[in-house]
Design a protein around this motif. Structure first.
Motif: not given
Ligand SMILES: CSC[C@H]1O[C@H](OP(=O)(O)O)[C@H](O)[C@@H]1O
Ligand code: ADE
Length: 308
Positions: A171-179, A214-230
């Motif tokens: 994605m372009e950024g610098p803001q993270f994605s919407t849900r 080599i992608a190193t995961a840091t977060d779950y972005d914004a798709w999980r319905p009951h969790e805060g967005a990244v």
């Protein structure tokens, strides 16, 4: 300025040095596309094998993802003699099973950059080329890494899992994605998301370099319905541990990778060499000499010497 260095490591967010190796010197080649993100550190393993390390966002993380001078980075690495790049990136996970702290080797990319990043060495020249990009990573390098990275992670003993054959959204950024975007990317088949793999992977392909991420995961972005967005704060929590593991992985694979790509005969890992021969449009009479000279910096086989 050719150095005896055939492998480069590109470090992303959190990975700004390879201080587990011996620092040899800094080099800072000026390319026809300007200077790289920061001076490139040449580092050595105990065996004497050398590797080039480049911090994608600069050593002080001063460069936005949309402003990374990717053409200068790839051109500078090629000018040092580099043939294969192992790039690291902090990514969001779009899948439950890829937890923060896990690593992944993607095999596909969905491009959600917005056309603001120069994405071709041929842009602005009189020479047109269409590189093949159906397999955006070097498949042979990726499958070679799969076994070695798995072993390195087991040896480290922190329980970091490796996921393979994943699709990364850039994605372009610098803001993270919407849900809504994050959910849409999952529906499209995206497994991971970052802001950096493009145009880096495209430019490596144009320069005929083998490239794997080599992608190193840091977060779950914004798709999980009951969790805060990244948030950036959440990303920072895993960056240090991921960077330590990345350094361990790099140090573990470099010697064997160097031997593989410098062995006599055609190395299986250099599958990109020669690939641009069929990508450059052939009506060359009107190619400007200054453009040929510029492109000779990355592809001397095609552009140095007399025009055919
Ligand atoms: C710090 S979160 C977003 C930032 O991190 C990743 O950088 P890199 O790929 O260089 O590790 C991501 O692509 C964004 O640029
Ligand atoms: N969720 C996310 N989106 C884009 N880039 C990232 N880098 C790390 N996490 C990310």
């Amino acid at each position: 300025m050719s150095e005896n260095v055939r492998i480069a490591i590109i470090g992303g967010s959190g990975l700004y040095h390879l201080d587990n190796l011996t620092f040899v010197k800094h080099v800072n080649p000026e390319t026809p596309w300007g200077f790289p993100s920061s001076p490139i550190a040449i580092c050595a393993l105990p065996s004497g094998t050398q590797v080039a390390f480049l911090a994608r966002h600069g050593s002080g993380h001063t460069i936005h993802p949309s402003a990374v001078p990717a053409r200068a980075n790839i051109a500078a690495l090629k000018s040092l003699g580099v043939r294969a790049i192992v790039a690291f990136s902090a990514v969001g996970s779009l899948r439950e099973e890829i937890a923060p702290g896990h690593f992944a080797l993607p095999s596909q990319i969905i491009d959600r950059t917005k056309g603001v990043r120069p994405a071709s060495f041929f842009e602005g020249t009189s020479i047109v080329a269409h590189a093949s990009f159906g397999d955006p990573f070097s498949n042979k390098l990726v499958s070679w890494l799969e076994e070695r990275v798995t072993k390195a992670l087991e040896q480290e003993g922190r329980g970091v899992q490796l996921h393979t054959n994943k699709c990364i959204v850039c994605m372009e950024g610098p803001q993270f994605s919407t849900r809504a975007e994050s959910i849409m990317y999952r529906q499209w088949g995206g497994d991971l998301i970052n802001m950096s793999v493009l145009p880096e992977a495209k430019l490596a392909r144009e320069a005929e370099l083998s490239y794997a991420l080599i992608a190193t995961a840091t977060d779950y972005d914004a798709w999980r319905p009951h969790e805060g967005a990244v948030t950036a704060a959440e990303v920072f929590k895993t960056l240090k541990a991921n960077a330590d593991t990345s350094r361990h992985v790099a140090a573990t694979v470099i010697d064997e990778l160097h031997a593989e790509i410098t062995k006599d005969g055609e190395s299986l890992l250099l599958e990109q060499v020669g690939s641009m021969a069929f990508s450059i449009m052939p009506r060359s009479e009107q190619q400007k000499p200054e453009d040929r000279e510029k492109l000779a910096y990355i592809l001397p086989e095609y552009f140095s010497g007399e025009q055919q």
